[in-house]
Design a protein around this motif. Sequence first.
Motif, PDB file in Angstrom:
ATOM      1  N   ILE A   1      35.197 -13.902  13.645  1.00  0.00           N
ATOM      2  CA  ILE A   1      35.400 -12.459  13.516  1.00  0.00           C
ATOM      3  C   ILE A   1      34.061 -11.764  13.709  1.00  0.00           C
ATOM      4  CG2 ILE A   1      36.143 -10.591  12.002  1.00  0.00           C
ATOM      5  CD1 ILE A   1      37.844 -12.694  10.528  1.00  0.00           C
ATOM      6  N   ALA A   2      33.974 -10.887  14.722  1.00  0.00           N
ATOM      7  CA  ALA A   2      32.727 -10.168  14.966  1.00  0.00           C
ATOM      8  C   ALA A   2      32.783  -8.784  14.334  1.00  0.00           C
ATOM      9  CB  ALA A   2      32.470 -10.060  16.465  1.00  0.00           C
TER      10      ALA A   2
ATOM     11  N   TYR B   1      33.345  -4.346  25.984  1.00  0.00           N
ATOM     12  CA  TYR B   1      34.193  -5.408  25.422  1.00  0.00           C
ATOM     13  C   TYR B   1      35.586  -4.832  25.203  1.00  0.00           C
ATOM     14  CZ  TYR B   1      30.108  -8.260  24.118  1.00  0.00           C
ATOM     15  OH  TYR B   1      28.988  -9.017  24.116  1.00  0.00           O
TER      16      TYR B   1
ATOM     17  N   PHE C   1      35.553 -13.338  18.576  1.00  0.00           N
ATOM     18  CA  PHE C   1      34.969 -14.164  19.644  1.00  0.00           C
ATOM     19  C   PHE C   1      35.328 -15.599  19.371  1.00  0.00           C
ATOM     20  CE2 PHE C   1      31.525 -10.836  20.134  1.00  0.00           C
ATOM     21  CZ  PHE C   1      32.102 -10.337  21.283  1.00  0.00           C
ATOM     22  N   ALA C   2      36.119 -16.171  20.248  1.00  0.00           N
ATOM     23  CA  ALA C   2      36.424 -17.595  20.145  1.00  0.00           C
ATOM     24  C   ALA C   2      36.686 -18.001  18.703  1.00  0.00           C
ATOM     25  CB  ALA C   2      35.263 -18.416  20.710  1.00  0.00           C
TER      26      ALA C   2
END
Lengths: 502, 317, 349
Positions: free
Chosen positions: A22-23, A58, A18-19
């Motif tokens: 790291i998710a 997502y 995300f932008a």
Amino acid sequence: MTETRKPALRATAIDKFFAGAIALDQVDLTLYPGEVHALLGENGAGKSTLIKCITGAYHRDGGTIELDGSPIDPRGPVESQALGIGTVYQEVNLLENMTVADNLFLGWQPMRAGMVDRRRMNRRAAEILAGYGLHIDPSLLLSSYSIAIQQVVAIARAVELSGKVLILDEPTASLDREEIDLLFSVVRELTARGMAVVFITHFLDQVFEISDRATVLRNGRVVGTRKLADVTQGDIVELMLGRHLEATKRKSQQTEPGDAILSLKDFGKRGMIDPFDLDLRQGEVVGLAGLLGSGRTETCKVIFGVVSADRGSAQLRGTPVRLSSPRTALEHRLGLCPEDRKTDGIVGDLSVRENIILSLQARQGWTRPLSRSRINAIVDEYVKALDIRLASPDMPIRLLSGGNQQKALLARWLATEPDILILDEPTRGIDVGAHAEIIQLIERLCAQGMALIVASSEMEELVAYSTRVIVLRDRRQVRELQGDEITTDRIVKSISQGESAA
Amino acid sequence: MKLKTALLISAMALAPAIASAADKTVGFSQIGSESGWRAAETTVTKQQAEERGIDLKFADAQQKQENQIKALRSFIAQGVDAILLAPVVATGWDSVLEEAQDAEIPVILLDRKVDASDDLYMTAVTSDTVYEGEVAGKWLVDAVGSEECRVVELQGTTGSSPAIDRKAGFEKAIADAPNITIVRSQTGDFTRAQGKVVMESFLKAEGAENICALYAHNDDMAVGAIQAIKEAGATPGDDILVVAIDAVPDMHLAIANGEANATVELTPNMAGPAFDILDAYWADGTMPPKWVQTESRLYTADDDNQAIYEMKKGLGY
Amino acid sequence: MIGATFRRITPQLIILGIVLLLNFLVFPGFFSIEFQNGRLFGNLIDVLNRGAPVALLSIGMTLVIATKGIDLSVGAVMAIAGAVAASVVTGGGGWFTALIAALAAGLLCGLWNGVLVAFLRVQPIVATLVLMVAGRGVAQLITEGKIMTFLNEGLIFLGAGTILGLPTPIIIWLAMGTLVTFVVRRTALGMLIEAIGINETASRLAGINSRVLLLAVYLISGVCAATAGVIVAADIKGADANNAGLWMELDAILAVVIGGNSLLGGRFSIVASLLGALIIQSVNSVILLSGMPPEFNLVIKALIIIVILVIQSPTVKHALYLLRASAGSAVPEAHAVGPRNSPAKETRS
């Protein structure tokens, strides 16, 4: 369970960014037919993100997903549903103002001559629900049934539409014990039919009760997958936190309570809570125990004036007061952290900063705004003191994790420097780390001489910090426990036997 | 024309009191009072009835057809001698008109017509809106002679029948005068405020010096436009000729002040001719034609506009 | 602070620029401003001047909408205020008395709406619908159904006069906009209004007196509408109860929406709504200057506004954001630039 079986779903090396952050980092998840697989982790560990990547809500940035051995790439929940992956969320995603049957069949209604064949639809719905042990009238509005039944309807819909993998995202958060039993029996029924079920929850007891295996996520990485038969709750908590959680043991005896501060006589509200007496002293924590609907929340509400009492009297330091609204309660230096954080607590689109100063500003009145420097000082102080983790105090509070939202709400009230703080389920739905911090905070505040009323469904918690515990049943105070009497055993007994008040 | 005559024609139209009209009862279903003109029509109708000794039963429908139908049924039940109806809409009148016919009560439509078989009513007294536009156009043709004249036009509400008719009539009148051209035409919604706003944009877009005349579909828009012309530094009535339709009091005042040049009257006296028709019918059974046109009289600076203004002001405009 | 405000109104500024350019294309003299007869004279001035009523309404409407409400009565309140002002001066009163009486009428209307919404808990759309319908009738009663004309110079000055060459209405809406913005942002009013708009239950539990705040926004809306009503009446030297402010509540709501404020309440920007009002007036100006037949007016207006709203829709915004992110060299800062519904809202503690 033999690991040689063909997996129902295998996600390998899932990445999600995300932008720039790291998710998910190389996350693997394997589900076998007929197993309940718990997905665990603190808030923000990446559980929801993983689910959304699997269902296509997502778009994943890396990795593969195989369903029954063939690679899939769903581009949204509708597509993944068609492939065989159904999802049921905590907030039931159904239409309350339509009938049960409508909800079950929305989008694939049985048709006859271009019209919805309502009779057939209702009959089929009744059959399907009977398969889950539910014998209800599917032609009634969904809203006429409890959350648990709505939950089962949602599951039934997901199973009918999908049928291979079922993902349950915090399904038990708002259910009571009986309803949980109903839900679990449905889940067992489904796994017996060979479905793979993913179960996301914060309740470890429930994990051990229903699940076969658990995968634990921390900071976007898998830290381990365990067969639950081989491990203890402590092992799992350790995995989740990466450290040992200090056992919350009851301290011998807290500081001696001080002078009486709030005294309620024959205080009550018809239809909500039977009249009760309560003397609250400085430096004590009064715990409210009882089952869901026993009057815990109602007691908190009537004291804070959310619903004003229709009988009895209140004295604050010997002076009669009328606690007729939250506003007057605030003026008398009371505070309330409500049970339902999302709907009654946070003001989602306002910044964390604004949420923290909201009550203090409300007490000052709109004509006297807090100065920028004062606001910054307050926010900095509490963000630090409560260890609220955020990117910036100017971010909307709805973006924070549950535990941090709860801390911000506590900060809101602490900023008003209250004499009496009422906490309704302060640890519900928050991760284990924040859980411990909030309990420590309660003890610290009490030691500083604040008077607290804490309603909670977690008895160990009440035992840990309460000076006294009031047990409620059927909207009535049935027992008050003091000192060594305060044990989970005694509380449970008082609740179940409904001993009359001493 | 003398003032006295003008008054006679425009508002009073005093008919000699005929015996047969006296002691008659006439029901009048009025639309409402949505505009000054409508209020004046009500006032004049009441005056006319009083002059002739007619007992007028007045019903205000507040813009609702159902109220008008109720009023008509009540008139029929009371057994009135005749009914005047200013219909709010054109359709849906057949059954109640049939009831009136069955009761042998003559119905005269005022100001507007209806979509019903014309043997269901005695006659319709209305103005000819196309002709109104023509009168305004003819005045302009005469006023400018052979000079080049660039005209801006303020239309009524887009799609409304008076707007369509008044535009058509004006264009018909200037068709033979190649020196007159309409250079800009935009709607001012029949309101004073929009008249002013739209005129402002005309003045900016064309330049005040390039506009010779303004034709407005009603006086309210003209009155608004006159202010815009003044604020732009031009002289209305002189630099830019102003002609409009309706002849409301404020327009007479503007003409009296030299700020406007001409207006065509939409007379509020629709009842006068209607009562004349009824008198003739009651006297010897004379049936009128199915459409009776009211006069569309032109007022210019030659009339005593100040006096007309004073007189008309009292009519409820 | 300034930077955040500027970033908030950037879309509105861009749209306004585009619509003004459209004006220039249909009428090349659009940007020229002259000084004649002691006043500034030009199309740009007209946009600012003619935008005054909707701009004034949009100020109050922004606050009402921020509380999750809506005020449909503003058009009718304009008619009432104009009628009151006109009847005071025709009755021999001075312009100042007329102005005060009109504003008092506006306050009274706001009080009515506010009490219905805040105390009797009537839904705002229903509560204000009452006055929307009945208010025009009240105005007609005051004017007796005719256009009540007046010649009071002081009152006319409010609508048609100039101060330092600028038409008075421009000064009035600028002053009102500044005043209200100042009051809501320099006090805590703005934040508390946003709080009750976002989550009224939570706000009440936090000790906010939501009733008083709700009452306040409807009062402000009433005063703004009354001011607009006085300007409109003064402009044509007459109170036209039938037409003054007719359907203008819809333009005011549209201005708030074009200003990027959510109809679901919460965060608001008065400046953005004012820009929205100017955008609407600029669209009107395109139509008037284009010289197209009036049959096309509504079609043109609808088309332009659809384009504006589509550009502002979250989906398109998100698409533009992704476009920028993929084309841009640096990845933008997530919370500052990321659109509301982007997945970037997921945070990890």
